[in-house]
Design a protein around this motif. Sequence first.
Motif, PDB file in Angstrom:
ATOM      1  N   LEU A   1     -14.020   5.097   9.758  1.00  0.00           N
ATOM      2  CA  LEU A   1     -14.515   5.754   8.543  1.00  0.00           C
ATOM      3  C   LEU A   1     -13.439   6.708   7.999  1.00  0.00           C
ATOM      4  O   LEU A   1     -13.407   7.894   8.352  1.00  0.00           O
ATOM      5  N   PRO A   2     -12.550   6.187   7.143  1.00  0.00           N
ATOM      6  CA  PRO A   2     -11.448   7.027   6.653  1.00  0.00           C
ATOM      7  C   PRO A   2     -11.960   8.240   5.878  1.00  0.00           C
ATOM      8  O   PRO A   2     -12.839   8.093   5.031  1.00  0.00           O
ATOM      9  N   PHE A   3     -11.400   9.438   6.201  1.00  0.00           N
ATOM     10  CA  PHE A   3     -11.804  10.602   5.390  1.00  0.00           C
ATOM     11  C   PHE A   3     -10.695  11.002   4.421  1.00  0.00           C
ATOM     12  O   PHE A   3     -10.927  11.682   3.452  1.00  0.00           O
TER      13      PHE A   3
ATOM     14  N   ILE B   1       0.831  -1.209   0.000  1.00  0.00           N
ATOM     15  CA  ILE B   1       0.000   0.000   0.000  1.00  0.00           C
ATOM     16  C   ILE B   1       0.869   1.265   0.000  1.00  0.00           C
ATOM     17  O   ILE B   1       0.535   2.264  -0.604  1.00  0.00           O
ATOM     18  N   ARG B   2       2.022   1.179   0.676  1.00  0.00           N
ATOM     19  CA  ARG B   2       2.997   2.276   0.641  1.00  0.00           C
ATOM     20  C   ARG B   2       4.370   1.675   0.348  1.00  0.00           C
ATOM     21  O   ARG B   2       4.533   0.466   0.347  1.00  0.00           O
ATOM     22  N   GLU B   3       5.373   2.555   0.138  1.00  0.00           N
ATOM     23  CA  GLU B   3       6.674   2.055  -0.290  1.00  0.00           C
ATOM     24  C   GLU B   3       7.405   1.312   0.825  1.00  0.00           C
ATOM     25  O   GLU B   3       8.096   0.332   0.588  1.00  0.00           O
TER      26      GLU B   3
ATOM     27  N   PHE C   1      -0.878   8.758   7.286  1.00  0.00           N
ATOM     28  CA  PHE C   1       0.173   8.289   6.391  1.00  0.00           C
ATOM     29  C   PHE C   1       0.652   9.433   5.511  1.00  0.00           C
ATOM     30  O   PHE C   1      -0.164  10.217   5.021  1.00  0.00           O
ATOM     31  N   LYS C   2       1.965   9.470   5.287  1.00  0.00           N
ATOM     32  CA  LYS C   2       2.475  10.420   4.288  1.00  0.00           C
ATOM     33  C   LYS C   2       2.122   9.842   2.934  1.00  0.00           C
ATOM     34  O   LYS C   2       2.288   8.625   2.725  1.00  0.00           O
ATOM     35  N   PHE C   3       1.669  10.675   2.019  1.00  0.00           N
ATOM     36  CA  PHE C   3       1.342  10.171   0.680  1.00  0.00           C
ATOM     37  C   PHE C   3       2.568   9.467   0.088  1.00  0.00           C
ATOM     38  O   PHE C   3       3.669  10.001   0.098  1.00  0.00           O
ATOM     39  N   SER C   4       2.342   8.260  -0.398  1.00  0.00           N
ATOM     40  CA  SER C   4       3.426   7.473  -0.987  1.00  0.00           C
ATOM     41  C   SER C   4       3.017   7.148  -2.426  1.00  0.00           C
ATOM     42  O   SER C   4       2.027   6.454  -2.647  1.00  0.00           O
ATOM     43  N   PRO C   5       3.738   7.719  -3.411  1.00  0.00           N
ATOM     44  CA  PRO C   5       3.319   7.489  -4.802  1.00  0.00           C
ATOM     45  C   PRO C   5       3.490   6.020  -5.188  1.00  0.00           C
ATOM     46  O   PRO C   5       4.596   5.491  -5.077  1.00  0.00           O
ATOM     47  N   ARG C   6       2.421   5.391  -5.607  1.00  0.00           N
ATOM     48  CA  ARG C   6       2.482   3.969  -5.965  1.00  0.00           C
ATOM     49  C   ARG C   6       2.455   3.801  -7.478  1.00  0.00           C
ATOM     50  O   ARG C   6       1.539   4.314  -8.143  1.00  0.00           O
ATOM     51  N   PRO C   7       3.449   3.082  -8.010  1.00  0.00           N
ATOM     52  CA  PRO C   7       3.493   2.890  -9.475  1.00  0.00           C
ATOM     53  C   PRO C   7       2.163   2.335  -9.990  1.00  0.00           C
ATOM     54  O   PRO C   7       1.549   1.489  -9.337  1.00  0.00           O
TER      55      PRO C   7
ATOM     56  N   THR D   1      -7.419   7.650  -6.462  1.00  0.00           N
ATOM     57  CA  THR D   1      -6.306   7.813  -7.408  1.00  0.00           C
ATOM     58  C   THR D   1      -4.939   7.477  -6.823  1.00  0.00           C
ATOM     59  O   THR D   1      -3.954   7.413  -7.549  1.00  0.00           O
ATOM     60  N   TYR D   2      -4.868   7.294  -5.496  1.00  0.00           N
ATOM     61  CA  TYR D   2      -3.574   6.999  -4.859  1.00  0.00           C
ATOM     62  C   TYR D   2      -3.409   5.513  -4.558  1.00  0.00           C
ATOM     63  O   TYR D   2      -2.357   5.079  -4.116  1.00  0.00           O
ATOM     64  N   CYS D   3      -4.440   4.699  -4.772  1.00  0.00           N
ATOM     65  CA  CYS D   3      -4.507   3.391  -4.132  1.00  0.00           C
ATOM     66  C   CYS D   3      -4.250   2.208  -5.081  1.00  0.00           C
ATOM     67  O   CYS D   3      -4.813   2.145  -6.174  1.00  0.00           O
ATOM     68  N   VAL D   4      -3.437   1.248  -4.626  1.00  0.00           N
ATOM     69  CA  VAL D   4      -3.125   0.069  -5.455  1.00  0.00           C
ATOM     70  C   VAL D   4      -4.117  -1.077  -5.234  1.00  0.00           C
ATOM     71  O   VAL D   4      -4.083  -2.066  -5.977  1.00  0.00           O
ATOM     72  N   VAL D   5      -4.970  -0.952  -4.219  1.00  0.00           N
ATOM     73  CA  VAL D   5      -5.824  -2.093  -3.855  1.00  0.00           C
ATOM     74  C   VAL D   5      -6.657  -2.638  -5.027  1.00  0.00           C
ATOM     75  O   VAL D   5      -6.677  -3.855  -5.237  1.00  0.00           O
ATOM     76  N   PRO D   6      -7.337  -1.785  -5.821  1.00  0.00           N
ATOM     77  CA  PRO D   6      -8.127  -2.371  -6.912  1.00  0.00           C
ATOM     78  C   PRO D   6      -7.263  -3.210  -7.864  1.00  0.00           C
ATOM     79  O   PRO D   6      -7.737  -4.177  -8.447  1.00  0.00           O
TER      80      PRO D   6
ATOM     81  N   GLY E   1     -13.607  -6.146   5.045  1.00  0.00           N
ATOM     82  CA  GLY E   1     -13.594  -5.923   3.595  1.00  0.00           C
ATOM     83  C   GLY E   1     -12.823  -4.647   3.354  1.00  0.00           C
ATOM     84  O   GLY E   1     -12.812  -3.768   4.218  1.00  0.00           O
ATOM     85  N   GLN E   2     -12.170  -4.514   2.196  1.00  0.00           N
ATOM     86  CA  GLN E   2     -11.472  -3.254   1.896  1.00  0.00           C
ATOM     87  C   GLN E   2     -12.473  -2.116   1.940  1.00  0.00           C
ATOM     88  O   GLN E   2     -12.122  -0.975   2.190  1.00  0.00           O
ATOM     89  N   ASN E   3     -13.711  -2.469   1.718  1.00  0.00           N
ATOM     90  CA  ASN E   3     -14.744  -1.476   1.516  1.00  0.00           C
ATOM     91  C   ASN E   3     -16.049  -2.088   1.993  1.00  0.00           C
ATOM     92  O   ASN E   3     -16.989  -2.241   1.233  1.00  0.00           O
TER      93      ASN E   3
HETATM   94  N1  SAM Z   1     -10.663   1.040   1.749  1.00  0.00           N
HETATM   95  C1  SAM Z   1     -10.213   1.909   2.732  1.00  0.00           C
HETATM   96  C2  SAM Z   1     -10.748   3.308   2.429  1.00  0.00           C
HETATM   97  O1  SAM Z   1     -11.322   3.561   1.436  1.00  0.00           O
HETATM   98  O2  SAM Z   1     -10.511   4.183   3.217  1.00  0.00           O
HETATM   99  C3  SAM Z   1      -8.714   1.960   2.875  1.00  0.00           C
HETATM  100  C4  SAM Z   1      -7.898   0.771   2.625  1.00  0.00           C
HETATM  101  S1  SAM Z   1      -6.169   1.072   2.507  1.00  0.00           S
HETATM  102  C5  SAM Z   1      -5.656  -0.578   2.619  1.00  0.00           C
HETATM  103  C6  SAM Z   1      -5.687   1.699   4.091  1.00  0.00           C
HETATM  104  C7  SAM Z   1      -5.195   3.117   4.113  1.00  0.00           C
HETATM  105  O3  SAM Z   1      -3.928   3.236   3.516  1.00  0.00           O
HETATM  106  C8  SAM Z   1      -6.038   4.109   3.362  1.00  0.00           C
HETATM  107  O4  SAM Z   1      -7.183   4.471   4.075  1.00  0.00           O
HETATM  108  C9  SAM Z   1      -5.109   5.259   3.148  1.00  0.00           C
HETATM  109  O5  SAM Z   1      -5.177   6.185   4.203  1.00  0.00           O
HETATM  110  C10 SAM Z   1      -3.742   4.591   3.140  1.00  0.00           C
HETATM  111  N2  SAM Z   1      -3.166   4.644   1.796  1.00  0.00           N
HETATM  112  C11 SAM Z   1      -3.596   3.996   0.691  1.00  0.00           C
HETATM  113  N3  SAM Z   1      -2.813   4.309  -0.363  1.00  0.00           N
HETATM  114  C12 SAM Z   1      -1.877   5.179   0.091  1.00  0.00           C
HETATM  115  C13 SAM Z   1      -0.798   5.872  -0.524  1.00  0.00           C
HETATM  116  N4  SAM Z   1      -0.531   5.742  -1.806  1.00  0.00           N
HETATM  117  N5  SAM Z   1      -0.051   6.690   0.265  1.00  0.00           N
HETATM  118  C14 SAM Z   1      -0.315   6.832   1.577  1.00  0.00           C
HETATM  119  N6  SAM Z   1      -1.322   6.208   2.193  1.00  0.00           N
HETATM  120  C15 SAM Z   1      -2.090   5.395   1.472  1.00  0.00           C
END
Ligand code: SAM
Length: 436
Positions: A259-261, A48-50, A331-337, A161-166, A199-201
């Motif tokens: 509830l993540p904002f 999820i982060r580097e 979390f500090k924003f971590s750019p994910r390829p 747009t920041y997330c690798v989960v999908p 669940g992730q969601n």
């Molecule tokens: N599905 C959840 C949601 O929508 O909030 C989050 C799941 S994710 C596994 C857990 C957390 O990692 C996220 O809520 C976000 O704060 C953090 N995260 C995800 N991608 C990130 C990124 N590229 N850089 C920093 N933090 C990140």
Amino acid sequence: MKFYIKTFGCQMNFNDSERIKGILKSLGYEQAQSYEEADIILLNTCTIREKPDQKVYSHLGEYKKVKEKNPKAIIGVCGCLAQRMGAELVNKAPVIDLMFSSFNIHQLPQLIQQAQAGYKAIAILEEPPEDEDKLWEYPTVRDNQYCAYVTVMKGCDKNCTYCVVPKTRGRQRSRSLQSILSEVKALVEDGVKEVHLLGQNVTAWGQDIGMHFADLLYEVAQVEGVQRIRFTTGHPKDMDERIAKAMGEIPTVCPHVHLPFQAGSNRILALMDRGYTKEEYLEKIQMLREYKKGITFSTDVIVGFPTETEEDFEHTLDLLEKVRFEQVFSFKFSPRPGTPAYSMEGQVPDDVKTQRMARLLNLQKKILSEIAKEYEGTIQEVLLESYENGKLVGRTLTNRWATLQGPEELLGKTVLVRVERANPYNLECSLVSVLS
Ligand code: SAM
Ligand code: SF4
């Protein structure tokens, strides 16, 4: 034959590891105390982060030494990093004998056979296979006797747009109601009192099978013996009135929501493609407070998303002040390829992220000590989950850690306690009475 699993990342990964342990037990393996004595060593990874990525390489370096002593030992990698990198990971770390994605955990028995025969056993699928549900046939092996995770859905259909989960977990697949309920029943028979739906969601559960997450809450609550229900992670967009109403109507649903904002600024929320504004988020919080008395909240926040200005960041701090979360994972924003935010213009320098993070943590610390004071002198219901350093440890309904002196025989009991001293991360309590 023994196995050792090291798990990184979220609760979903921990629950996957519990299921992997179940598969290995069914094959006759026992859990090793350390990786040095294991015949199979597995790393369940997170990407999820580097930072978590880097940890994997250093662990693999350690495990290589085991192979020098025991050449038959199998070293495996699974989870999100395995899924994201595929064969490239084996090229980088040839010590890996076995690799599989979260889509094909159920194929582990065949993969182990392949690795034992001396082949590199690699199964990284692009899409979840048809027989993915076979996984549920294996029971989990849990460390916690009284509280259990139950995965109710996999993947995610949002595209933040920041997330690798999908990419690493695939599209959303809700587990069937029948399969979830049969696991919950089996867990209760095994002594579990609290079930934590994962669940992730999770609040989007059912959308792909014509059902609604509120239905799931009512159904799980019907299972006799379930004393507490929690769920993670809720998404603000899917957190609707039906869910809030169900939470209010079902006494066993705990008064706590994660509830993540992610960000307080509407401009940043739009760039993240989160699908709500700060004002809408606050309305959801208000709605939940109205339906569920005494509800508390925790959240995730990202600091330093591309183009985040001082003014944007102040909206994040403002949300912390307004909601007063009991727990904030920042979390500090971590750019994910491979994600859109990776190549966005206006990346925020690391020193700015660090400074903002420090300010956020300071503010949250102040809020937490104020909240802690409000707990002092109150009576709380606690489910005693473990016994550590001579103390009983459990959580309140509002998801606060509580400790108290008392005999180990109280483990697994639900008790009423009085909070004697409260610090930001723990409530020191005394026993009032045993409920059940
Ligand atoms: N599905 C959840 C949601 O929508 O909030 C989050 C799941 S994710 C596994 C857990 C957390 O990692 C996220 O809520 C976000 O704060 C953090 N995260 C995800 N991608 C990130 C990124 N590229 N850089 C920093 N933090 C990140
Ligand atoms: Fe990632 Fe967004 Fe899905 Fe959460 S909702 S898992 S942050 S894409």
